[in-house]
Motif scaffolding. Structure first.
Motif, short mmCIF file in Angstrom:
data_model
loop_
_atom_site.label_atom_id
_atom_site.label_comp_id
_atom_site.label_asym_id
_atom_site.label_seq_id
_atom_site.Cartn_x
_atom_site.Cartn_y
_atom_site.Cartn_z
N ASN A 125 -4.83 -9.66 -4.53
CA ASN A 125 -4.61 -8.61 -3.54
C ASN A 125 -5.35 -7.35 -3.95
OD1 ASN A 125 -1.90 -8.96 -5.13
ND2 ASN A 125 -1.55 -6.95 -4.28
N ASP A 126 -4.74 -6.20 -3.97
CA ASP A 126 -5.45 -4.91 -4.09
C ASP A 126 -6.61 -4.86 -5.09
OD1 ASP A 126 -2.96 -4.57 -2.94
OD2 ASP A 126 -2.39 -2.87 -4.17
N PRO A 127 -7.69 -4.17 -4.71
CA PRO A 127 -8.67 -3.78 -5.73
C PRO A 127 -8.04 -2.77 -6.68
CG PRO A 127 -9.20 -2.74 -3.62
CD PRO A 127 -8.06 -3.68 -3.38
N TYR B 154 -8.69 -6.36 -10.00
CA TYR B 154 -7.90 -6.62 -8.79
C TYR B 154 -6.60 -7.32 -9.17
CZ TYR B 154 -10.85 -10.67 -9.69
OH TYR B 154 -11.55 -11.67 -10.32
N GLN B 155 -5.61 -7.14 -8.33
CA GLN B 155 -4.34 -7.84 -8.47
C GLN B 155 -4.63 -9.34 -8.40
OE1 GLN B 155 -0.72 -6.10 -8.37
NE2 GLN B 155 -2.33 -5.31 -9.70
N TYR B 156 -4.20 -10.09 -9.41
CA TYR B 156 -4.62 -11.48 -9.53
C TYR B 156 -3.50 -12.33 -10.11
CZ TYR B 156 -7.77 -15.38 -10.72
OH TYR B 156 -8.38 -16.61 -10.81
N LYS C 64 -0.15 -17.87 -4.40
CA LYS C 64 0.74 -16.94 -3.71
C LYS C 64 1.05 -15.79 -4.65
CE LYS C 64 3.14 -20.30 -0.76
NZ LYS C 64 2.35 -20.08 0.45
N TRP C 65 1.39 -14.62 -4.09
CA TRP C 65 1.65 -13.43 -4.90
C TRP C 65 2.78 -13.68 -5.92
CZ3 TRP C 65 5.73 -10.11 -5.87
CH2 TRP C 65 5.39 -8.89 -6.50
N GLY C 66 2.65 -13.08 -7.10
CA GLY C 66 3.73 -13.12 -8.08
C GLY C 66 3.21 -12.90 -9.49
N PHE D 100 7.69 3.29 -7.17
CA PHE D 100 7.13 4.37 -7.97
C PHE D 100 5.88 3.80 -8.63
CE2 PHE D 100 7.40 7.09 -11.93
CZ PHE D 100 7.31 8.32 -11.29
N ARG D 101 4.76 3.84 -7.86
CA ARG D 101 3.65 3.02 -8.37
C ARG D 101 2.27 3.45 -7.85
NH1 ARG D 101 6.66 -0.42 -4.86
NH2 ARG D 101 5.59 -0.89 -2.90
N ASP D 102 1.28 2.72 -8.34
CA ASP D 102 -0.12 2.77 -7.91
C ASP D 102 -0.82 4.08 -8.28
OD1 ASP D 102 0.67 0.36 -6.81
OD2 ASP D 102 0.87 1.15 -4.77
N PRO D 103 -0.84 4.43 -9.58
CA PRO D 103 -1.48 5.67 -10.02
C PRO D 103 -3.00 5.64 -9.83
CG PRO D 103 -0.93 4.31 -11.92
CD PRO D 103 -0.31 3.65 -10.73
N TRP E 256 5.41 3.85 1.35
CA TRP E 256 4.09 4.42 1.04
C TRP E 256 3.58 3.80 -0.27
CZ3 TRP E 256 3.01 10.24 2.35
CH2 TRP E 256 3.21 10.45 3.72
N GLU E 257 2.29 3.40 -0.23
CA GLU E 257 1.69 2.74 -1.38
C GLU E 257 0.25 3.23 -1.58
OE1 GLU E 257 3.75 -1.63 -1.39
OE2 GLU E 257 1.95 -1.50 -0.21
N VAL E 258 -0.29 2.95 -2.74
CA VAL E 258 -1.72 3.06 -3.07
C VAL E 258 -2.38 4.34 -2.54
CG1 VAL E 258 -3.79 1.66 -3.37
CG2 VAL E 258 -1.69 0.56 -2.65
N ASN F 199 -3.43 -8.72 5.17
CA ASN F 199 -2.26 -8.03 5.69
C ASN F 199 -1.03 -8.71 5.09
OD1 ASN F 199 -0.04 -7.26 7.53
ND2 ASN F 199 -1.67 -6.39 8.78
N TRP F 200 -0.10 -7.89 4.60
CA TRP F 200 1.09 -8.47 3.94
C TRP F 200 1.89 -9.36 4.88
CZ3 TRP F 200 1.60 -9.42 -0.86
CH2 TRP F 200 1.09 -8.56 -1.84
N GLN F 201 1.69 -9.24 6.20
CA GLN F 201 2.43 -10.09 7.14
C GLN F 201 2.14 -11.58 6.93
OE1 GLN F 201 1.24 -8.56 10.97
NE2 GLN F 201 3.22 -7.56 11.28
C1 FRU Z 1 -0.05 -2.95 -2.34
C2 FRU Z 1 0.91 -3.30 -3.45
C3 FRU Z 1 1.02 -2.16 -4.44
C4 FRU Z 1 1.43 -2.86 -5.70
C5 FRU Z 1 0.70 -4.17 -5.59
C6 FRU Z 1 1.47 -5.34 -6.16
O1 FRU Z 1 -0.59 -4.05 -1.69
O2 FRU Z 1 2.17 -3.62 -2.91
O3 FRU Z 1 1.88 -1.14 -4.03
O4 FRU Z 1 1.08 -2.15 -6.84
O5 FRU Z 1 0.46 -4.40 -4.23
O6 FRU Z 1 0.67 -6.49 -6.22
#
Ligand code: FRU
Length: 480
Positions: free
Chosen positions: A21-23, A37-39, A45-47, A142-145, A194-196, A281-283
């Motif tokens: 997911n996210d860069p 990136y989130q890997y 699947k995410w986790g 509380f995330r994504d600095p 709110w994120e990122v 999209n998270w959907q």
């Molecule tokens: C955004 C997000 C971030 C979080 C990450 C988790 O897509 O939810 O807020 O840090 O993905 O993978």
């Protein structure tokens, strides 16, 4: 050749296998663009996310490297950023040497901010012994600095998502952080968490002496096309707080499609600001019909600010110029009258193409392009002349049953300039990206068409439209 599976992006980064997911941690260093990136190295699947790693010399061709940061006793490694600590402000490096510092969210029982550092160009990392550097203050999300260098006051500034608002912190050394201010609980869209966030200084109308600050905030769900997406605010930043120059209830969307999320810019690219987003999209991100990978990044986009009469200063996004390097055959037209029932592109086939067109509005009520087309499938990128609406319709684009939230048509107002509109389109094996006019309206949408749906149509309905110019470029795969 490799990377030829069904739906495998040919112009976009995707991992060889498994979930992204996210860069994260985008940084330009020693002639290379790094993209973490989130890997999920062991699943699609995410986790229990790690940071994967890829590098590029040109933002276009990518090489996937080994996993960079893996979960530890503080939890999985959520999104964050990387800076070049050029003056060793952190003291983590040898005297007068520089290194990379990653600032990320440790997402165990609580979300807290942590550091890791690298002296070998991001290949191996050491976690900082004093983690977390910002403990959780009792806020669930509380995330994504995202950290940047604020030259004026010789300090680091962090934007951090805190549920329904953004918090700003500052630091002289990346390890000790001071809370400065908060923004947003009563501003913009709050349809979701709110994120990122990212705070970016950009010149207005190309004037380096007149800059404004853009604060990008992603929300999930509640975005303009449904599900997750990005909004932005324009204003001032005084080293301490961000002040929105527009009414608090005004909402500005980053992208009007469904699949552009969690974008961040590369650190250390000077005044040029380039970002990339997760094209999803998270959907339905967990169920898109791809294998053995799941998830891809958007094209990298260069950012600018431009003043529009009556609308104030708006974000402009354009595909990076480096993408010209993958152009192959080019076809051109000038001053054509496009009439219903006649397709001047009938001899062109393409699954990886770039289209750049300028139209002068005529009697046609609607016109545009149908791409990845066959008898049964098409993705429509159209303009409604009366309502001044640009749209992407992927209802019949291909596979869609994996999620009820996938099929659909997405719209945005695009005002003509002296009766003209411009479209710049990138078509890939499983996506379209559309840049309207100078890049003030953008759509990013996944599509899953049959590999044999490869026709392109230029259409008009109920009258003619004048095509001032059209260039179609076949593009070569970035995976060669
Ligand atoms: C955004 C997000 C971030 C979080 C990450 C988790 O897509 O939810 O807020 O840090 O993905 O993978």
């Amino acid at each position: 050749s490799y990377y030829t599976e069904k739906y495998r992006p040919q112009l976009h980064f995707s991992p060889a296998r498994n979930w992204i997911n996210d860069p994260n941690g985008l940084v330009y260093h020693k002639g290379k663009y790094h993209m973490f990136y989130q890997y999920k190295p062991y699943g699609d699947k995410w986790g229990n996310v790690s940071w994967g790693h890829a590098v590029s010399k040109d933002l276009v061709h990518w090489e996937q490297l080994r996993v960079a940061l893996t979960p530890d006793e503080l939890g999985p490694i959520f999104s964050g950023s990387i800076v070049v600590d050029r003056h060793n402000t952190s003291g983590l490096f040898k005297e007068s040497s520089e290194g990379l510092v990653a600032i990320y969210t440790s997402a165990g029982e609580m979300q807290q901010q942590s550091l890791a550092y690298s002296t070998d160009e991001g290949i191996t990392w050491t976690k900082y012994k004093g983690n977390p550097v910002i403990p959780n203050p009792g806020i669930k999300d509380f995330r994504d600095p995202k950290v940047m260098w604020y030259e004026k006051e010789y300090k680091w500034i962090m934007a951090l998502a805190a549920g329904d608002h953004i918090q700003f912190y500052s630091s002289k050394n990346l390890t000790a952080w001071k809370y400065m201010s908060r923004f947003g609980e009563n501003e913009g869209s709050h349809g979701g968490v709110w994120e990122v966030p990212e705070l970016i200084e950009l010149p207005v109308d190309n004037d380096p002496n007149n800059t404004k600050w853009l604060l990008k905030v992603d929300i999930n769900p509640g975005s303009v096309a449904g599900g997750s997406g990005g909004q932005y605010f324009i204003g001032a930043f005084d080293g301490m707080r961000f002040i929105n120059e527009n009414p608090p209830n005004e909402i500005r969307w980053v992208d009007y499609g469904k699949d552009f999320y969690a974008a961040q810019t590369w650190f250390n690219t000077g005044s040029r600001k380039v970002w990339i987003g997760w094209m999803n999209n998270w959907q339905y991100a967990d169920v898109t019909p791809t294998n053995p990978w799941r998830g891809a990044m958007s094209l990298p986009r260069e950012l600018a600010l431009k003043t529009f009469r009556g609308e104030g200063v708006k974000l402009i996004q354009m595909p990076v110029k480096e993408l010209k390097g993958i152009r192959k055959n080019q076809y051109q037209w000038k001053n054509e009258k496009v009439m219903p029932g006649k397709n001047i592109l009938s001899s062109i086939n393409g699954k990886t193409v770039e289209i750049a067109a300028e139209f002068e509005l005529g009697s046609a009520s609607e016109f545009g392009f149908k791409v990845r087309k066959s008898a049964a499938e098409e993705t429509v990128i159209g303009y409604d002349t009366e309502r001044h609406i640009l749209f992407v319709d992927r209802t019949y684009s291909g596979e869609f049953i994996f999620s009820p939230a996938f099929a659909g048509r997405y719209e945005a107002i695009l005002n003509p300039i002296r009766d003209r509109i411009k479209l710049h389109i990138f078509v890939d094996w499983s996506s379209v990206e559309v840049f309207g006019n100078a890049g003030e309206i953008v759509f990013t949408d996944l599509i899953f068409p049959n590999p044999s749906s490869n026709r392109i149509e230029l259409y008009s309905e109920n009258g003619y439209v004048k095509l001032s110019s059209l260039i179609v470029n076949e593009l070569e795969s970035i995976w060669q």
